[in-house]
Motif scaffolding. Structure first.
Motif, PDB file in Angstrom:
ATOM      1  N   GLY A 277      -0.078  -4.532  -4.837  1.00  0.00           N
ATOM      2  CA  GLY A 277      -0.127  -3.270  -5.909  1.00  0.00           C
ATOM      3  C   GLY A 277       1.006  -3.564  -7.138  1.00  0.00           C
ATOM      4  O   GLY A 277       1.052  -4.905  -7.417  1.00  0.00           O
ATOM      5  N   LYS A 278       1.338  -2.700  -7.639  1.00  0.00           N
ATOM      6  CA  LYS A 278       2.062  -2.853  -8.908  1.00  0.00           C
ATOM      7  C   LYS A 278       3.140  -1.667  -9.043  1.00  0.00           C
ATOM      8  O   LYS A 278       3.346  -0.756  -8.319  1.00  0.00           O
ATOM      9  N   ALA A 279       4.088  -2.026 -10.017  1.00  0.00           N
ATOM     10  CA  ALA A 279       5.365  -1.050 -10.061  1.00  0.00           C
ATOM     11  C   ALA A 279       5.517  -1.326 -11.607  1.00  0.00           C
ATOM     12  O   ALA A 279       5.631  -2.182 -12.222  1.00  0.00           O
ATOM     13  N   LEU A 280       5.552  -0.019 -12.411  1.00  0.00           N
ATOM     14  CA  LEU A 280       5.694   0.012 -13.678  1.00  0.00           C
ATOM     15  C   LEU A 280       6.586   1.119 -14.083  1.00  0.00           C
ATOM     16  O   LEU A 280       6.729   2.124 -13.458  1.00  0.00           O
TER      17      LEU A 280
ATOM     18  N   PRO B   6      15.522   0.908  -9.701  1.00  0.00           N
ATOM     19  CA  PRO B   6      15.520  -0.451  -8.925  1.00  0.00           C
ATOM     20  C   PRO B   6      14.276  -1.152  -8.169  1.00  0.00           C
ATOM     21  O   PRO B   6      14.180  -2.222  -8.024  1.00  0.00           O
ATOM     22  N   ILE B   7      13.336   0.012  -7.869  1.00  0.00           N
ATOM     23  CA  ILE B   7      12.344  -0.568  -7.149  1.00  0.00           C
ATOM     24  C   ILE B   7      11.321  -1.333  -8.172  1.00  0.00           C
ATOM     25  O   ILE B   7      10.974  -2.596  -7.941  1.00  0.00           O
ATOM     26  N   VAL B   8      11.365  -0.603  -9.298  1.00  0.00           N
ATOM     27  CA  VAL B   8      10.356  -1.334 -10.386  1.00  0.00           C
ATOM     28  C   VAL B   8      10.944  -2.355 -11.042  1.00  0.00           C
ATOM     29  O   VAL B   8      10.402  -3.605 -11.303  1.00  0.00           O
ATOM     30  N   SER B   9      12.393  -2.370 -11.295  1.00  0.00           N
ATOM     31  CA  SER B   9      12.910  -3.373 -11.875  1.00  0.00           C
ATOM     32  C   SER B   9      12.899  -4.785 -10.767  1.00  0.00           C
ATOM     33  O   SER B   9      12.497  -5.943 -11.246  1.00  0.00           O
TER      34      SER B   9
ATOM     35  N   TRP C 190      10.695  -5.302  -8.450  1.00  0.00           N
ATOM     36  CA  TRP C 190       9.205  -5.770  -8.368  1.00  0.00           C
ATOM     37  C   TRP C 190       8.933  -6.646  -9.562  1.00  0.00           C
ATOM     38  O   TRP C 190       8.364  -7.855  -9.513  1.00  0.00           O
ATOM     39  N   LYS C 191       9.219  -6.244 -10.653  1.00  0.00           N
ATOM     40  CA  LYS C 191       9.223  -6.971 -11.969  1.00  0.00           C
ATOM     41  C   LYS C 191       9.745  -8.294 -11.996  1.00  0.00           C
ATOM     42  O   LYS C 191       9.410  -9.262 -12.646  1.00  0.00           O
ATOM     43  N   ARG C 192      11.020  -8.286 -11.398  1.00  0.00           N
ATOM     44  CA  ARG C 192      11.789  -9.669 -11.020  1.00  0.00           C
ATOM     45  C   ARG C 192      11.188 -10.618 -10.152  1.00  0.00           C
ATOM     46  O   ARG C 192      11.895 -11.523  -9.790  1.00  0.00           O
ATOM     47  N   GLY C 193      10.485 -10.206  -9.258  1.00  0.00           N
ATOM     48  CA  GLY C 193       9.719 -10.965  -8.187  1.00  0.00           C
ATOM     49  C   GLY C 193      10.636 -10.963  -7.040  1.00  0.00           C
ATOM     50  O   GLY C 193      10.686 -11.704  -6.102  1.00  0.00           O
ATOM     51  N   TYR C 194      11.706  -9.950  -6.984  1.00  0.00           N
ATOM     52  CA  TYR C 194      12.503 -10.201  -5.903  1.00  0.00           C
ATOM     53  C   TYR C 194      11.865  -9.497  -4.509  1.00  0.00           C
ATOM     54  O   TYR C 194      10.900  -8.591  -4.451  1.00  0.00           O
ATOM     55  N   LYS C 195      12.314  -9.911  -3.220  1.00  0.00           N
ATOM     56  CA  LYS C 195      11.932  -9.810  -2.037  1.00  0.00           C
ATOM     57  C   LYS C 195      12.520  -8.189  -1.637  1.00  0.00           C
ATOM     58  O   LYS C 195      11.980  -7.597  -0.689  1.00  0.00           O
ATOM     59  N   LYS C 196      13.860  -8.175  -1.928  1.00  0.00           N
ATOM     60  CA  LYS C 196      14.504  -7.056  -1.690  1.00  0.00           C
ATOM     61  C   LYS C 196      14.784  -6.275  -2.874  1.00  0.00           C
ATOM     62  O   LYS C 196      14.879  -6.828  -3.815  1.00  0.00           O
TER      63      LYS C 196
END
Length: 316
Positions: free
Chosen positions: A260-263, A211-214, A216-222
């Motif tokens: 940074g990034k998440a992938l 869920p962290i990567v997911s 981040w990719k969706r632009g969620y703040k939480k």
């Protein structure tokens, strides 16, 4: 007991930060470093927090310590509990591959199999610890503040080793606890003036679901939980796969605040880069830990960037 607490037993941490010349050449990176947490006693970064939890449990008067785990954390808690003379209770999902089961049993742990996913096993242990007056070392417990504090030491050691703020620090994420702790270490150095900038934090996880990567990719703040039915667990991705990340919000904030990034990376990539690290650098990481190197081919890096991949565990 007091004599044991003050003994000369080597504490966890102080793991090597290795400049990966051969692997860097293969990946066209001139300044690639590997922070090898596999050098800890039980082979993972979990030793940093396990010893601290066991000692905290003893100081608070507990006779036993419990944790929910998919394997490595349980082995680490069992080791330090046995070392310091208290009983450990290790909750594990019954469907997971338990390749560290013998190690836990040899450390006098009691293994509690739970018919559910990892997150549900952690919830079971929360209740089990409360009902049986045990210290709860699980993610999300009242004692989880210790985790961030201890993982901050990884950042201190990285800076001490290379005497420079890395451009990127890449960390495997399941719950996000290790990444958020490393971020906290660099942030503390930034606040006290030791460093003048923050590294970009990169979280990498499994395509099986995180869920962290997911988020981040969706632009969620939480961080938003995933559908448990869509999680794909394998023997390779079990340390990373999750539908709920207990420290996900902290990790997501660290990634966003440092630009940074998440992938994601695949099981095949984790296995391939684990083998590449063994061939080029003589290290034998867990495939899930090698995700921090597999991520490099998905980032647009300059050859002279200073990059640290945190290798969270080795094969035992």
């Amino acid at each position: 007991m007091e004599e044991l607490l003050n003994s000369e037993t080597k504490p966890p941490g102080r793991t090597p930060t290795i400049k990966a010349y051969a692997l860097g050449k293969e990946l066209r990176l001139n300044n690639l470093f590997l922070k090898f947490e596999g050098a800890n006693a039980t082979g993972t970064q979990k030793d940093r927090i396990s010893e601290a939890h066991v000692l905290n449990a003893i100081r608070d008067g507990y006779n036993g310590i419990a944790v929910g785990t998919c394997g490595n954390y349980g082995a680490s808690i069992a080791y330090y509990a046995n070392l310091y003379g208290i009983k450990s209770y290790i909750g594990m999902p019954s469907a997971y591959t338990h390749d560290r089961e013998d190690f836990m049993l040899s450390s006098n742990a009691e293994i509690l199999y739970y018919n559910g996913k990892y997150e549900e096993t952690v919830s079971f242990i929360h209740d089990y610890a409360t009902d049986n007056s045990l210290y709860d070392a699980s993610p999300g417990s009242d004692h989880s503040y210790i985790d961030t504090k201890m993982y901050a030491g990884i950042a201190f050691e990285i800076y001490e080793a290379i005497l420079k703020v890395p451009d990127y620090v890449i960390v495997p994420v399941g719950n996000g606890t290790t990444l958020s702790g490393i971020y906290e270490g660099f942030h503390l150095m930034y606040l006290n003036g030791t460093i003048d900038r923050m590294p970009r934090m990169v979280g990498v996880s499994t395509r099986g679901g995180n869920p962290i990567v997911s988020s981040w990719k969706r632009g969620y703040k939480k961080v938003v939980d995933l559908d448990p039915a869509r999680i794909r667990e394998t023997a390779v991705n079990e340390p990373l796969v999750s539908y709920r990340s207990f420290d996900g919000d902290k990790a997501l904030a660290a990634i966003r605040e440092t630009h940074g990034k998440a992938l994601y990376v695949s099981d095949d990539e984790m296995v391939r880069f684990s083998e590449l690290m063994y061939r080029e650098e003589g290290l034998n990481p867990l495939p899930a830990s090698a995700s921090a190197v597999a991520a490099l081919v998905h980032l647009h890096l300059n050859p002279d960037d200073y990059v640290v991949s945190v290798i969270t565990g080795r094969r035992m």
